[in-house]
Scaffold this active site. Structure first.
Site, PDB file in Angstrom:
ATOM      1  N   CYS A  99     -56.139 -45.762  17.014  1.00 33.88           N
ATOM      2  CA  CYS A  99     -56.298 -44.990  15.738  1.00 33.88           C
ATOM      3  C   CYS A  99     -57.920 -44.846  15.153  1.00 33.88           C
ATOM      4  O   CYS A  99     -58.211 -43.735  14.633  1.00 33.88           O
ATOM      5  CB  CYS A  99     -55.728 -45.793  14.532  1.00 33.88           C
TER       6      CYS A  99
ATOM      7  N   GLU B 123     -52.330 -48.908   7.569  1.00 32.22           N
ATOM      8  CA  GLU B 123     -53.376 -48.818   8.444  1.00 32.22           C
ATOM      9  C   GLU B 123     -52.991 -47.356   9.302  1.00 32.22           C
ATOM     10  O   GLU B 123     -52.153 -47.455  10.230  1.00 32.22           O
ATOM     11  CB  GLU B 123     -53.562 -49.797   9.327  1.00 32.22           C
TER      12      GLU B 123
ATOM     13  N   GLU C 242     -55.795 -35.611  14.263  1.00 29.83           N
ATOM     14  CA  GLU C 242     -55.771 -36.746  15.516  1.00 29.83           C
ATOM     15  C   GLU C 242     -55.143 -36.334  16.542  1.00 29.83           C
ATOM     16  O   GLU C 242     -53.802 -36.068  16.408  1.00 29.83           O
ATOM     17  CB  GLU C 242     -55.305 -37.804  14.628  1.00 29.83           C
TER      18      GLU C 242
ATOM     19  N   SER D 220     -48.980 -43.391  11.771  1.00 23.63           N
ATOM     20  CA  SER D 220     -49.516 -42.132  11.630  1.00 23.63           C
ATOM     21  C   SER D 220     -49.888 -41.922   9.956  1.00 23.63           C
ATOM     22  O   SER D 220     -48.812 -42.489   9.209  1.00 23.63           O
ATOM     23  CB  SER D 220     -48.833 -40.797  11.867  1.00 23.63           C
ATOM     24  N   THR D 221     -50.524 -41.067   9.450  1.00 24.66           N
ATOM     25  CA  THR D 221     -51.063 -40.659   8.060  1.00 24.66           C
ATOM     26  C   THR D 221     -49.695 -39.987   7.541  1.00 24.66           C
ATOM     27  O   THR D 221     -49.572 -40.243   6.269  1.00 24.66           O
ATOM     28  CB  THR D 221     -52.172 -40.025   7.955  1.00 24.66           C
ATOM     29  N   GLU D 222     -49.021 -39.252   8.428  1.00 27.14           N
ATOM     30  CA  GLU D 222     -47.662 -38.483   8.217  1.00 27.14           C
ATOM     31  C   GLU D 222     -46.830 -39.380   7.539  1.00 27.14           C
ATOM     32  O   GLU D 222     -46.085 -39.302   6.308  1.00 27.14           O
ATOM     33  CB  GLU D 222     -47.283 -37.562   8.947  1.00 27.14           C
TER      34      GLU D 222
ATOM     35  N   LYS E 272     -40.324 -54.506  12.544  1.00 28.17           N
ATOM     36  CA  LYS E 272     -39.999 -53.264  13.339  1.00 28.17           C
ATOM     37  C   LYS E 272     -40.853 -52.945  14.260  1.00 28.17           C
ATOM     38  O   LYS E 272     -41.810 -52.372  13.861  1.00 28.17           O
ATOM     39  CB  LYS E 272     -39.370 -52.133  12.697  1.00 28.17           C
TER      40      LYS E 272
END
Lengths: 281, 474
Positions: free
Chosen positions: B288, B254, B385, B233-235, B180
């Protein structure tokens, strides 16, 4: 009236050019049935020396090219060979289907080695955990100029000994199969149109017994692959001559060229360089 | 220093043949999506480029089924044959590189100079590299057993490159994929689908489902997906890790970063300035591993900042298709709002904001290159970030303090060290808790070099020998 074909002159391949032997000699090459095919150049000691000079000259550029670039060029050789499948199958002779299979295997072998260019260091190098505040890294580097006595198998055997030597950055001088040298010179046409820099592969046709001793004793040759030497006395004298400047020698072997080649033919002509660097503020 | 005037040098759009609408790529065919189609816009002009299908969970299910069916055929092929398909793809990418680069710049907003000279060469190289592994897995040391169907969700910052990082190793190892792309940058992935057809890749080996977060969630949650790979994103990474918990799916992530770019007093200043600029303004800072925290040794702070500002003032912001452009458009209105919000926080929390005089186009999403000085570790802009062209400058006195500050983040993706002393580079590299450390350079990538993070920047590596592990049943 049927058209008379224009025949090709089979010459040597040295430094990216196609010279005749400086000796002016040639020898008749015949098919398996004994029919005349062509007069191949009968290379001399001087041709062998010229080829070593060309290989040495090409070494800095080729070994300094990025592995990615070398891989792309080997893959390009495979592409060019694919485009000439029928020509090579004709030249190999014998059964058409069997000949095509040999050509296809040679193409696939080039693709296999092309992929190794930027991977062999990941397997054959190491970050060494030394007992001290030092960064310690070992990486493989090409040995230099390698003289190769190619096996009798005129295409698959030839590709199988040349590709592993050059993919890592070596350059080479090849003595083609003595009874069946023509595919080697046609392969040179493929190499010459594949962005392979001139001098990386140099191909001599002629007598093993005449050329191999000079290459074995040549002081600017670093490695010697005797795979195609059938005469044990010749192999012994070549290996003894190679001792003078401590060439890396691959002894003659019977190989099944259709088998998985493994990585031994690459690692044989690699040096390991280890770099130490202190760690500290 | 005078800034040279440049005449505009726009790259032609003619090389791209945009369709008005795009479907999903499932089982080798373009099919309609069941969801409400969405528009993808050119962030530099806000012009709608095309309408793109939305894949619902039913569509995702069909794609996963196609991938499952293709897995039998694909994984049974000899590695040397899979290799040849991947080599074909690499070659077609090289052949169509300009078309892909222009489309990437149109859809993403990144300068053509970067899409042409960085993204596309890397994309082709990545396929070339993993093509070579397909018939050499027995040498890699991770076994030779593929996982099955890989569900892959990728971000908008390097749309085609992230596709390459995901698809190439997955296919080399014998997996099939459902990918995706991000909702703001789906077009190059859909052009890639056409490349798969030109390469005569067996149907179902690569499936591309477009849509927003819900589509991605459906890919991740699908019970017949064996492997989930996510870049973003980390979220969202946390949500995905929770989703796959207990399922037996293999996961690699990642995620975000807040990299320290550390400049010592003995560094070559001009080189360091170039590295800092490249570190934070490359790709509008939508990177990133961007060097978003500059840690400069106190003794050279004034000199370095003066040189840095001089250099930043020469950056050309504007039309992504202009070959002279250094900084293009921010990818979306949402991202622009986030960059603005965080920059305003930077000011209100007490840091000093600076941007060069810089004319921004009226339409589109733009943000000027921005520096914040006097930043403390507690400031939001030193912790979160930004994912934009915003650099926070902090100082340090000793190497130990530099390490302490650099590691004072939940992230651990990358770091930079600038010093002429080799032993110090290695001393720092030993102590930095980051997956990639660049010394006297920054933002360097290569298919042969593993990339990935420590801590909350994710786990697993992409690239190199190590990148194979993520797609094999180890």
């Amino acid at each position: 009236m049927s058209r008379l074909s224009v025949r090709k002159t089979y010459k040597l391949y040295i430094g990216g050019a196609f010279p005749r032997s400086e000796s002016g000699r040639s020898y008749p090459v015949t098919s398996a049935k004994g029919d005349f095919l062509a007069n191949a150049s009968l290379a001399s000691r001087k041709d062998a020396r010229d080829a070593v000079v060309a290989a040495r000259k090409a070494f800095a550029g080729w070994s300094g090219a990025t592995p990615y670039n070398r891989g792309q060029i080997l893959y390009r050789v495979a592409e060019m060979l694919e485009g000439r499948r029928a020509q090579f199958a004709d030249e190999l002779g014998g059964g058409k289907r069997a000949a095509l299979e040999r050509v296809d295997a040679a193409i696939d072998r080039l693709v296999w080695y092309a992929g190794w260019s930027d991977k062999i260091a990941a397997l054959h190098g190491a970050a060494n955990p030394v007992a001290g505040p030092y960064f310690n890294l070992s990486t493989p580097e090409p040995t230099g100029v390698v003289a190769i006595v190619a096996p009798a198998d005129p295409l698959l055997g030839l590709v199988s000994v040349v590709a592993p030597v050059i993919v890592t950055g070596n350059t080479c001088v090849v003595v083609a199969s003595e009874p069946a040298p023509l595919p080697a010179i046609t392969l040179a046409e493929v190499l010459a149109t594949s962005d392979l820099p001139g001098g990386v592969v140099n191909i001599l046709t002629g007598r093993q017994a005449e050329l191999a001793p000079w290459l074995s004793a040549h002081m600017d040759v670093n490695g010697l692959d005797l795979t195609g030497v059938a005469d044990p006395d010749l192999a012994l004298s070549c290996e003894q001559a190679a001792a003078e400047n401590l060439k890396r020698v691959a002894r003659p072997v019977e190989e099944d060229w259709s088998a998985d080649p493994g990585i031994g033919r690459m690692t044989r002509f690699l040096e390991t360089k280890t770099v130490w660097h202190p760690i500290g503020v | 220093m005078a800034i040279f005037e440049y005449a505009p040098a726009p790259e032609s759009r003619d090389v791209v043949d945009l369709r008005s609408s795009y479907g999903l790529f499932v089982n080798g065919e373009f099919v309609e999506g069941s969801g409400k189609p969405f528009k993808t816009v050119n962030p530099a002009t806000e012009e709608t480029l095309a309408e793109v299908a939305t894949a619902t969970s039913d569509d995702v299910d069909r794609a996963v089924q196609a991938a499952r069916k293709a897995f039998g055929v694909w994984s049974a092929l000899p590695g040397s044959e899979r290799a040849k398909y991947l080599f074909r793809i690499a070659r077609i990418i090289q052949e169509r590189a300009r078309e892909l680069a222009v489309l990437e710049s149109l859809d993403n907003g990144k300068p053509i100079r970067e899409s042409r000279d960085f993204d596309l060469p890397q994309v082709a190289a990545h396929f070339f590299y993993y093509a070579g592994w397909a018939d050499k897995l027995e040498y890699a040391g991770f076994g030779m057993k593929p996982l099955g169907v890989a569900g892959q969700v990728i971000p908008w910052n390097f749309p085609l490159l992230m596709l390459a990082w995901k698809v190439a190793p997955a296919l080399a190892c014998g997996n099939t994929v459902v990918l995706k792309p991000a909702e703001t940058t789906p077009l190059t992935a859909l052009l890639f689908a056409d490349i798969c057809r030109q390469a005569e890749l067996p149907p179902g080996v690569v499936n591309i489902v477009t849509g927003a977060g819900e589509t991605g969630a459906a890919v991740v949650a699908h019970p017949d997906v064996d492997k989930v790979a996510f870049t973003g994103s980390t979220e969202v990474g946390r949500i995905i890790a929770r989703t796959v918990a207990g399922t037996g799916k293999k996961l690699t992530l990642e995620l975000g970063g807040k990299a320290a770019n550390i400049v010592f007093e003995d560094a070559a200043i001009d080189q360091a300035v170039e590295g800092i600029v490249n570190g934070i303004f490359f790709n509008q800072g939508h990177v990133c591993c961007a060097g978003s925290r500059l840690l400069v040794q106190e003794s050279i702070q004034d000199e370095l900042l003066a040189a840095l500002k001089r250099r930043v003032a020469t950056l050309r912001v504007g039309d992504p298709l202009d070959k002279n452009t250094d900084v293009g458009a921010v990818n979306s209105a949402e991202q622009l709002a986030k960059i603005r919000r965080l920059s305003e926080l930077g000011e209100s929390e007490g840091a000093e904001r600076w941007s060069p005089a810089c004319e921004l186009p009226e339409r589109g999403f733009w943000f000027p290159p921005t520096l914040f000085t006097g930043v403390a570790q507690s400031h939001t802009i030193a912790r979160e970030e930004v994912f934009g062209p915003v650099l926070s400058v902090l100082t340090f006195r000793t190497p130990a303090e530099a390490v302490e500050k650099a590691n004072n983040t939940p992230y651990g993706l990358s770091a930079g060290v600038w010093t002429e002393k080799g032993s110090r580079i290695l001393w720092m590299a030993e102590r930095l808790r980051a997956g990639v450390v660049w010394a006297n350079t920054f933002n360097k990538f290569d298919p042969a070099s593993p990339f990935g993070g420590y801590k909350e920047s994710g786990f697993g590596r992409e690239g190199g020998l190590h990148g194979l592990e993520a797609y094999l049943d180890v």
